[in-house]
Design a protein around this motif. Structure first.
Motif, PDB file in Angstrom:
ATOM      1  N   MET A   1     -91.410  37.542  14.487  1.00  0.00           N
ATOM      2  CA  MET A   1     -90.140  36.844  14.604  1.00  0.00           C
ATOM      3  C   MET A   1     -89.846  36.076  13.309  1.00  0.00           C
ATOM      4  SD  MET A   1     -88.809  37.452  17.538  1.00  0.00           S
ATOM      5  CE  MET A   1     -89.348  38.196  19.070  1.00  0.00           C
ATOM      6  N   ARG A   2     -88.617  36.149  12.870  1.00  0.00           N
ATOM      7  CA  ARG A   2     -88.194  35.412  11.681  1.00  0.00           C
ATOM      8  C   ARG A   2     -87.022  34.523  12.069  1.00  0.00           C
ATOM      9  NH1 ARG A   2     -90.867  36.326   6.520  1.00  0.00           N
ATOM     10  NH2 ARG A   2     -91.872  38.361   6.673  1.00  0.00           N
ATOM     11  N   GLU A   3     -87.057  33.296  11.613  1.00  0.00           N
ATOM     12  CA  GLU A   3     -85.924  32.399  11.857  1.00  0.00           C
ATOM     13  C   GLU A   3     -85.247  32.117  10.526  1.00  0.00           C
ATOM     14  OE1 GLU A   3     -88.764  28.429  11.928  1.00  0.00           O
ATOM     15  OE2 GLU A   3     -87.172  28.681  13.397  1.00  0.00           O
ATOM     16  N   PHE A   4     -83.960  32.223  10.509  1.00  0.00           N
ATOM     17  CA  PHE A   4     -83.168  32.001   9.301  1.00  0.00           C
ATOM     18  C   PHE A   4     -82.555  30.614   9.378  1.00  0.00           C
ATOM     19  CE2 PHE A   4     -78.981  32.673   7.040  1.00  0.00           C
ATOM     20  CZ  PHE A   4     -79.522  32.576   5.758  1.00  0.00           C
ATOM     21  N   LYS A   5     -82.848  29.791   8.368  1.00  0.00           N
ATOM     22  CA  LYS A   5     -82.355  28.416   8.339  1.00  0.00           C
ATOM     23  C   LYS A   5     -81.102  28.306   7.471  1.00  0.00           C
ATOM     24  CE  LYS A   5     -86.991  26.492   8.953  1.00  0.00           C
ATOM     25  NZ  LYS A   5     -88.019  25.587   8.399  1.00  0.00           N
ATOM     26  N   LEU A   6     -80.270  27.339   7.793  1.00  0.00           N
ATOM     27  CA  LEU A   6     -79.051  27.126   7.014  1.00  0.00           C
ATOM     28  C   LEU A   6     -79.436  26.742   5.589  1.00  0.00           C
ATOM     29  CD1 LEU A   6     -75.936  26.923   7.056  1.00  0.00           C
ATOM     30  CD2 LEU A   6     -76.214  24.476   7.526  1.00  0.00           C
ATOM     31  N   PRO A   7     -79.056  27.548   4.583  1.00  0.00           N
ATOM     32  CA  PRO A   7     -79.441  27.244   3.208  1.00  0.00           C
ATOM     33  C   PRO A   7     -78.617  26.100   2.629  1.00  0.00           C
ATOM     34  CG  PRO A   7     -78.069  29.204   3.276  1.00  0.00           C
ATOM     35  CD  PRO A   7     -78.322  28.812   4.705  1.00  0.00           C
ATOM     36  N   ASP A   8     -79.111  25.535   1.546  1.00  0.00           N
ATOM     37  CA  ASP A   8     -78.427  24.436   0.859  1.00  0.00           C
ATOM     38  C   ASP A   8     -77.239  24.996   0.082  1.00  0.00           C
ATOM     39  OD1 ASP A   8     -77.603  22.242  -0.536  1.00  0.00           O
ATOM     40  OD2 ASP A   8     -79.516  21.845  -1.525  1.00  0.00           O
ATOM     41  N   PRO A   9     -75.989  24.603   0.424  1.00  0.00           N
ATOM     42  CA  PRO A   9     -74.830  25.138  -0.296  1.00  0.00           C
ATOM     43  C   PRO A   9     -74.614  24.481  -1.653  1.00  0.00           C
ATOM     44  CG  PRO A   9     -74.106  23.601   1.388  1.00  0.00           C
ATOM     45  CD  PRO A   9     -75.608  23.715   1.521  1.00  0.00           C
ATOM     46  N   ALA A  52     -84.551  42.152   7.859  1.00  0.00           N
ATOM     47  CA  ALA A  52     -84.072  43.308   8.614  1.00  0.00           C
ATOM     48  C   ALA A  52     -84.735  43.287   9.992  1.00  0.00           C
ATOM     49  CB  ALA A  52     -84.410  44.604   7.884  1.00  0.00           C
ATOM     50  N   GLY A  53     -83.974  43.649  10.997  1.00  0.00           N
ATOM     51  CA  GLY A  53     -84.532  43.662  12.343  1.00  0.00           C
ATOM     52  C   GLY A  53     -83.452  43.549  13.395  1.00  0.00           C
ATOM     53  N   THR A  54     -83.828  43.048  14.558  1.00  0.00           N
ATOM     54  CA  THR A  54     -82.919  42.909  15.697  1.00  0.00           C
ATOM     55  C   THR A  54     -82.658  41.433  15.959  1.00  0.00           C
ATOM     56  OG1 THR A  54     -83.812  44.927  16.674  1.00  0.00           O
ATOM     57  CG2 THR A  54     -82.535  43.476  18.117  1.00  0.00           C
ATOM     58  N   VAL A  55     -81.407  41.093  16.204  1.00  0.00           N
ATOM     59  CA  VAL A  55     -81.048  39.707  16.504  1.00  0.00           C
ATOM     60  C   VAL A  55     -81.612  39.333  17.867  1.00  0.00           C
ATOM     61  CG1 VAL A  55     -79.169  38.074  16.852  1.00  0.00           C
ATOM     62  CG2 VAL A  55     -78.941  39.863  15.126  1.00  0.00           C
ATOM     63  N   SER A  56     -82.516  38.343  17.890  1.00  0.00           N
ATOM     64  CA  SER A  56     -83.139  37.916  19.142  1.00  0.00           C
ATOM     65  C   SER A  56     -82.439  36.722  19.763  1.00  0.00           C
ATOM     66  CB  SER A  56     -84.615  37.562  18.902  1.00  0.00           C
ATOM     67  OG  SER A  56     -85.341  38.696  18.506  1.00  0.00           O
ATOM     68  N   ASP A  76     -85.950  39.537  15.101  1.00  0.00           N
ATOM     69  CA  ASP A  76     -87.196  40.217  15.441  1.00  0.00           C
ATOM     70  C   ASP A  76     -87.397  41.344  14.433  1.00  0.00           C
ATOM     71  OD1 ASP A  76     -89.362  41.469  16.487  1.00  0.00           O
ATOM     72  OD2 ASP A  76     -88.504  41.862  18.465  1.00  0.00           O
ATOM     73  N   ASP A  77     -88.333  41.118  13.491  1.00  0.00           N
ATOM     74  CA  ASP A  77     -88.582  42.112  12.444  1.00  0.00           C
ATOM     75  C   ASP A  77     -89.720  43.059  12.798  1.00  0.00           C
ATOM     76  OD1 ASP A  77     -90.639  40.351  12.302  1.00  0.00           O
ATOM     77  OD2 ASP A  77     -90.548  40.026  10.131  1.00  0.00           O
ATOM     78  N   GLY A  78     -90.204  42.973  14.040  1.00  0.00           N
ATOM     79  CA  GLY A  78     -91.258  43.870  14.475  1.00  0.00           C
ATOM     80  C   GLY A  78     -92.655  43.338  14.282  1.00  0.00           C
ATOM     81  N   SER A  79     -92.768  42.167  13.636  1.00  0.00           N
ATOM     82  CA  SER A  79     -94.101  41.613  13.395  1.00  0.00           C
ATOM     83  C   SER A  79     -94.695  41.010  14.649  1.00  0.00           C
ATOM     84  CB  SER A  79     -94.028  40.554  12.285  1.00  0.00           C
ATOM     85  OG  SER A  79     -93.185  39.491  12.670  1.00  0.00           O
ATOM     86  N   GLY A  80     -93.824  40.563  15.575  1.00  0.00           N
ATOM     87  CA  GLY A  80     -94.288  39.981  16.820  1.00  0.00           C
ATOM     88  C   GLY A  80     -94.935  38.634  16.623  1.00  0.00           C
ATOM     89  N   ALA A  81     -95.593  38.124  17.694  1.00  0.00           N
ATOM     90  CA  ALA A  81     -96.259  36.826  17.646  1.00  0.00           C
ATOM     91  C   ALA A  81     -97.764  37.033  17.666  1.00  0.00           C
ATOM     92  CB  ALA A  81     -95.820  35.963  18.822  1.00  0.00           C
ATOM     93  N   ALA A  82     -98.505  35.991  17.272  1.00  0.00           N
ATOM     94  CA  ALA A  82     -99.972  36.075  17.289  1.00  0.00           C
ATOM     95  C   ALA A  82    -100.467  36.197  18.728  1.00  0.00           C
ATOM     96  CB  ALA A  82    -100.578  34.852  16.622  1.00  0.00           C
ATOM     97  N   ALA A  83    -101.670  36.724  18.902  1.00  0.00           N
ATOM     98  CA  ALA A  83    -102.220  36.924  20.240  1.00  0.00           C
ATOM     99  C   ALA A  83    -102.405  35.594  20.933  1.00  0.00           C
ATOM    100  CB  ALA A  83    -103.555  37.657  20.134  1.00  0.00           C
ATOM    101  N   GLY A  84    -102.261  35.595  22.262  1.00  0.00           N
ATOM    102  CA  GLY A  84    -102.418  34.364  23.028  1.00  0.00           C
ATOM    103  C   GLY A  84    -101.106  33.967  23.628  1.00  0.00           C
TER     104      GLY A  84
END
Length: 550
Positions: A1-9, A52-56, A76-84
């Motif tokens: 999972m990747r989260e995109f933060k609001l960049p500094d304008p 690149a990926g799917t909007v989660s 969701d870039d396909g990397s998923g989350a760590a086990a647990g």
């Protein structure tokens, strides 16, 4: 999972408003696809996604005000989350910038493909816990998270990790009533996929949504359709202000583009009004309200949205103060109560300027550019600054210095649907008349499209506000913050004027205008301000003096 933060304008801005989402949950995006349009206090900006990926998940709604650095979308870039199953078990790597980057092992910085500062977080521990065991049995303290700006080095201050939310918070977010066990299990399964962890990690308070997941999956489809409607940013803003759904508007513009008139027609149709009853929106006379933007500094202007029919719309309307309006208000208050303003007027016979404008319009050197009296005034102000450089200065309160600027960045005040903007022509004093005409034309077009960037509005030294396009003779303009002079250009009208001398004295109809100069009396005294205004007026009365003085 990747989260995109609001960049500094940039330009010291700390927040932005989300105008339009261009994607919906479930959409597939590629690197550099435009996903959202934001509005800062100075410009409209389209943000590309660096993953690149799917909007989660969309973490903010249209119309929300978001601080710089806050997460706005999850991919969701396909990397998923760590086990647990714990929310603290996930390994997160946060990347900010205009292109994707990955963190190297050991906390090394990643690099962006498209350039620009990219902040990469150091690698997090792979398992929850306060320490890792060394071979000798001693506990090794957990490494601090440090942000690294590629191209700029390590930040001087270390970023502190926000505490992870406990498992009970994650359960609270994903909790549904007992009478819907199937939905409850679905939500817990979704939470374990990583989306719930990201929400839990960045939300101090999350309202529980009692709808089934089947409904949630279809929630943003209408938003997606609206995002792909062809309309300019200012038209979208107008539709939002009027409460018109762009999906329902019939487009009449080129290529199926929705125009301002289409939005107004849809509003009037909903009210049961004929187009002619809409406050003259369809008129196209000299003072009409046609077009997309009101350029105070340009040759074209429009009125604001036509007033509603009060008999059917009684009551009050409240509009949030944010964006350009908020920034303009702060700047005007700061200027009005910091700099002691003085305003002087002069009425000028500008018949010779009008004749010059007519000749320049036929000159091949000015083919393809718009020639107006504003162009002659702009050139006259640059020439007058060279003769009176003291007006092109600023007051530095902190250093207790007067800063004389040996360049002219000429501001053109522009009234747009987003509010008042003051872009400026850089190094206007070095330009020829044809170059200046082209630069002003570019500013006009950029403002009409709502694409003004912070760099276009920074660094101004002196400003023109063209109130004459509204039929106004004169006014007392407030200084643009950081400047010491602003000139109001009144309407040009035919008036009886005394010409000639002695026996040849007579009254003739002439083109006449009023110039009003406001200046900061801390550094511009009455003599300097008067001389500058007189020089500008003299050039407009006799443009040939510009050749002699310039």
């Amino acid at each position: 999972m990747r989260e995109f933060k609001l960049p500094d304008p940039g330009e010291g801005l700390t927040e932005a408003d989300v105008v339009t989402w261009r994607v919906a949950v479930g959409d597939v995006v590629a690197v550099n696809d435009i996903v959202v349009e934001i509005e800062t206090a100075k410009s409209l900006v389209e943000l590309p996604i660096p993953y690149a990926g799917t909007v989660s998940a969309l973490l903010v709604n249209e119309g929300d005000t978001v601080e710089v650095g806050a997460p706005i979308i999850v991919i969701d870039d396909g990397s998923g989350a760590a086990a647990g199953g714990s929310a603290t078990d996930a390994t997160a790597t946060t990347t900010e910038g205009s292109a994707p980057s990955e963190a190297a092992a050991g906390g090394q910085a990643g690099s962006g493909e498209a350039g620009g500062p990219v902040a990469v977080a150091a690698e997090e521990p792979k398992a929850s816990g306060a320490a890792e065991s060394k071979p000798g049995g001693a506990a090794e303290p957990k490494a601090e998270r440090t942000a690294v700006l590629v191209g700029y080095g390590v930040k001087q201050t270390e970023a502190k990790r926000r505490p992870r939310r406990k498992q009970n918070l994650l359960q609270t977010i994903a909790h549904y009533p007992d009478e819907e066990p199937a939905v409850k299990e679905s939500v817990h399964a979704d939470a374990s996929s990583g989306v719930g962890e990201l929400v839990a990690a960045h939300s101090t308070h999350v309202l529980r949504d009692q709808r089934p997941l089947s409904e949630l999956a279809q929630h943003s489809r209408a938003d997606l359709e609206r995002a792909w409607v062809l309309a300019k940013p200012m038209v979208r803003k107008l539709a939002k202000d009027l409460g018109v759904d762009l999906v329902t508007v019939e487009a009449t513009g080129d290529g199926g583009t929705i125009t301002r008139d289409d939005v107004l027609a849809a509003r009037d149709s909903a009210r049961g009004l004929a187009p002619a009853d809409a406050g003259g929106a369809g008129s196209s006379g000299p003072g009409s309200a046609s077009g997309d933007a009101a350029l105070v500094g340009g040759a074209r202007h429009t009125a604001a949205v036509s007033a509603p029919a009060w008999p059917g719309d009684r009551g009050e309307e409240r509009t949030p103060i944010k964006g350009v309006r908020k920034a303009t208000a702060a700047a005007m208050v700061s200027s009005a109560f910091t700099a002691p303003h003085v305003t002087e007027w002069v009425e000028v016979d500008v018949t010779a300027t009008m004749d010059l404008v007519d000749r320049l319009k036929k000159d091949k050197e000015f083919a393809g550019v718009k020639v107006t009296p504003l162009l002659v005034l702009a050139k006259a102000m640059c020439v007058a600054v060279r003769r009176n450089p003291g007006v092109n200065a600023t007051w530095d309160e902190a250093a207790q210095e007067i800063v004389l600027k040996r360049y002219v960045n000429l501001g053109i005040a522009a009234a747009t649907p987003r509010g008042l903007l003051v872009p400026n022509v850089k190094d206007a004093d070095l330009m020829s008349m044809a170059q200046l005409a082209g630069a002003i034309g570019e500013l006009t077009e950029t403002a009409r499209q709502g694409k003004m960037q912070p760099a276009d509005m920074s660094g101004g030294t002196i400003t023109i506000t063209n109130i004459g396009v509204f039929g106004i003779d004169a006014g007392t303009p407030i200084l643009n913050r950081g400047e010491s002079a602003i000139l109001a250009f009144g309407t040009i009208t035919r008036k009886p004027w005394v010409v000639g001398k002695g026996d040849d004295e007579r009254i003739e109809p002439r083109w006449v205008t009023t110039l009003a100069l406001s200046f900061d009396h801390r550094l511009v005294d009455g003599e300097l301000g008067s001389r500058y205004l007189a020089d500008v007026a003299a050039i407009l009365h006799d443009p040939a003096k510009g050749l002699v003085w310039g």
